[in-house]
Enzyme design. Sequence first.
Site, short mmCIF file in Angstrom:
data_model
loop_
_atom_site.label_atom_id
_atom_site.label_comp_id
_atom_site.label_asym_id
_atom_site.label_seq_id
_atom_site.Cartn_x
_atom_site.Cartn_y
_atom_site.Cartn_z
N ALA A 134 26.22 21.86 -3.83
CA ALA A 134 27.28 21.42 -2.92
C ALA A 134 28.12 20.28 -3.50
CB ALA A 134 26.66 20.97 -1.60
N HIS B 15 20.49 19.68 -11.24
CA HIS B 15 21.77 20.41 -11.25
C HIS B 15 21.97 21.00 -12.65
CE1 HIS B 15 23.33 19.57 -7.24
NE2 HIS B 15 22.72 18.40 -7.34
N HIS C 295 15.55 16.98 -6.65
CA HIS C 295 15.22 17.99 -5.63
C HIS C 295 14.63 19.27 -6.26
CE1 HIS C 295 19.39 19.02 -6.53
NE2 HIS C 295 19.88 18.13 -5.70
N ASN D 138 15.52 23.16 -6.21
CA ASN D 138 16.91 23.32 -5.78
C ASN D 138 17.86 22.92 -6.89
OD1 ASN D 138 15.55 22.13 -2.83
ND2 ASN D 138 16.49 24.14 -2.91
N ASP E 64 12.59 19.29 4.20
CA ASP E 64 13.04 19.53 5.57
C ASP E 64 12.61 20.91 6.05
OD1 ASP E 64 14.68 21.05 3.97
OD2 ASP E 64 16.56 20.18 4.67
N ASP F 240 17.92 13.14 0.54
CA ASP F 240 19.20 13.75 0.15
C ASP F 240 20.12 13.78 1.37
OD1 ASP F 240 21.10 14.89 -1.49
OD2 ASP F 240 20.18 16.87 -1.55
N ALA G 296 24.16 21.89 1.86
CA ALA G 296 24.98 20.72 1.54
C ALA G 296 24.20 19.46 1.86
CB ALA G 296 26.28 20.75 2.35
#
Length: 367
Positions: free
Chosen positions: A127, A179, A205, A208, A237, A262, A296
């Site tokens: 995101a 990322h 993360h 992800n 989460d 995050d 996001a």
Amino acid sequence: MNIDGHIVLPDRVMPGRVVFDTAITDVRPLSLVPDRYILPGFIDGHVHGGGGADMMDGVDAIRHLAMFHLSHGVTTLFPTTITAPWIDVMAALHAVADVMHLGIYSGPSVPGAHLEGPFINPHRRGAQPPFTVLPTPARVSAVIETGAIKVVTLAPELEHADAAIQKFVNAGIRINIGHTLAGYEQAERAICRICGMGGTAGGTHLFNAMPPVMAREPGAATALLCSDMAYAEMVFDTHHVHPALFRLAHRVMGNRLVFVTDAMRGTGAGDGPSELGGQNVTVADGVARLPDGTLAGSVLTLDQALRNAMQAGASLPQAAALVSTHAANWLGLHDRGVLMPGRRADLVVMGADLSVQEVWVNGRRCA
């Protein structure tokens, strides 16, 4: 000062009393205590915003989001940049440096920033907005010179990444792989280089914005899991990561797994429209997404992450360590993160239902 309750220690929960001024002076057992828990203050090493504020908006916004997360038990946080035009990234880092210098009265400690963007792979932005840049020597020197950065997210496959790793390690900055499109071998090599130079490696993360774990392509996530030294963040989460993968990572990594939020601007506002880096975001059923469906950030708070961990099978001491002790070790904050004499009096008092009742920072009640 003293607080009585069920004290959450690294290996057990003990009815007792925590005695403190700015630091903890004694932790002693008692037979009868109120029906509440006393935990070490929570530490969030990756947080963009909350309570309607985003750290990219400057000093006042950083203070506002810090006070929001304080109400959820956070006593130490690292405001985290998003990929943005270079001038905006630099301005955000200077704002964090100002907050570090001035502090936040009756608020959390801000030891530094997490530079999540812009040194990331443009093809694994998630995101993050499309303002990625290469970690050239001039750019790396510029961000280091702000004095604000304590953690940087870096895609190790980028041009100039090897030289950037050297400079960041020399500056005492922790390096997270994230990322990224790096495969197992490339990620493992980066972890070995970071640790071999005396630095601290981690992952942003976990699972992800990195390649998936596959039978013949284990990816960067597996390199982090298999390392004996690398830490890894997790946004638990239950939307970013399935509970089964949390249990797997926790079993494999133990005290190297760290919960972060995050969290974005809309955290605490409930469902509805929000914004991330100038992009429209919709929060529905507690999940934040871009218009194309991309996750996001999150609207997670660390007290909820603790409750999620327990629902997934963790004990209360294990869950407390995930939101505090492990992060303190990862970030080199050896003066906090556990309830024992000599540590900072950063405390969270939670009710029997694990809701936050009181928050103490450095011996001062702040919430």
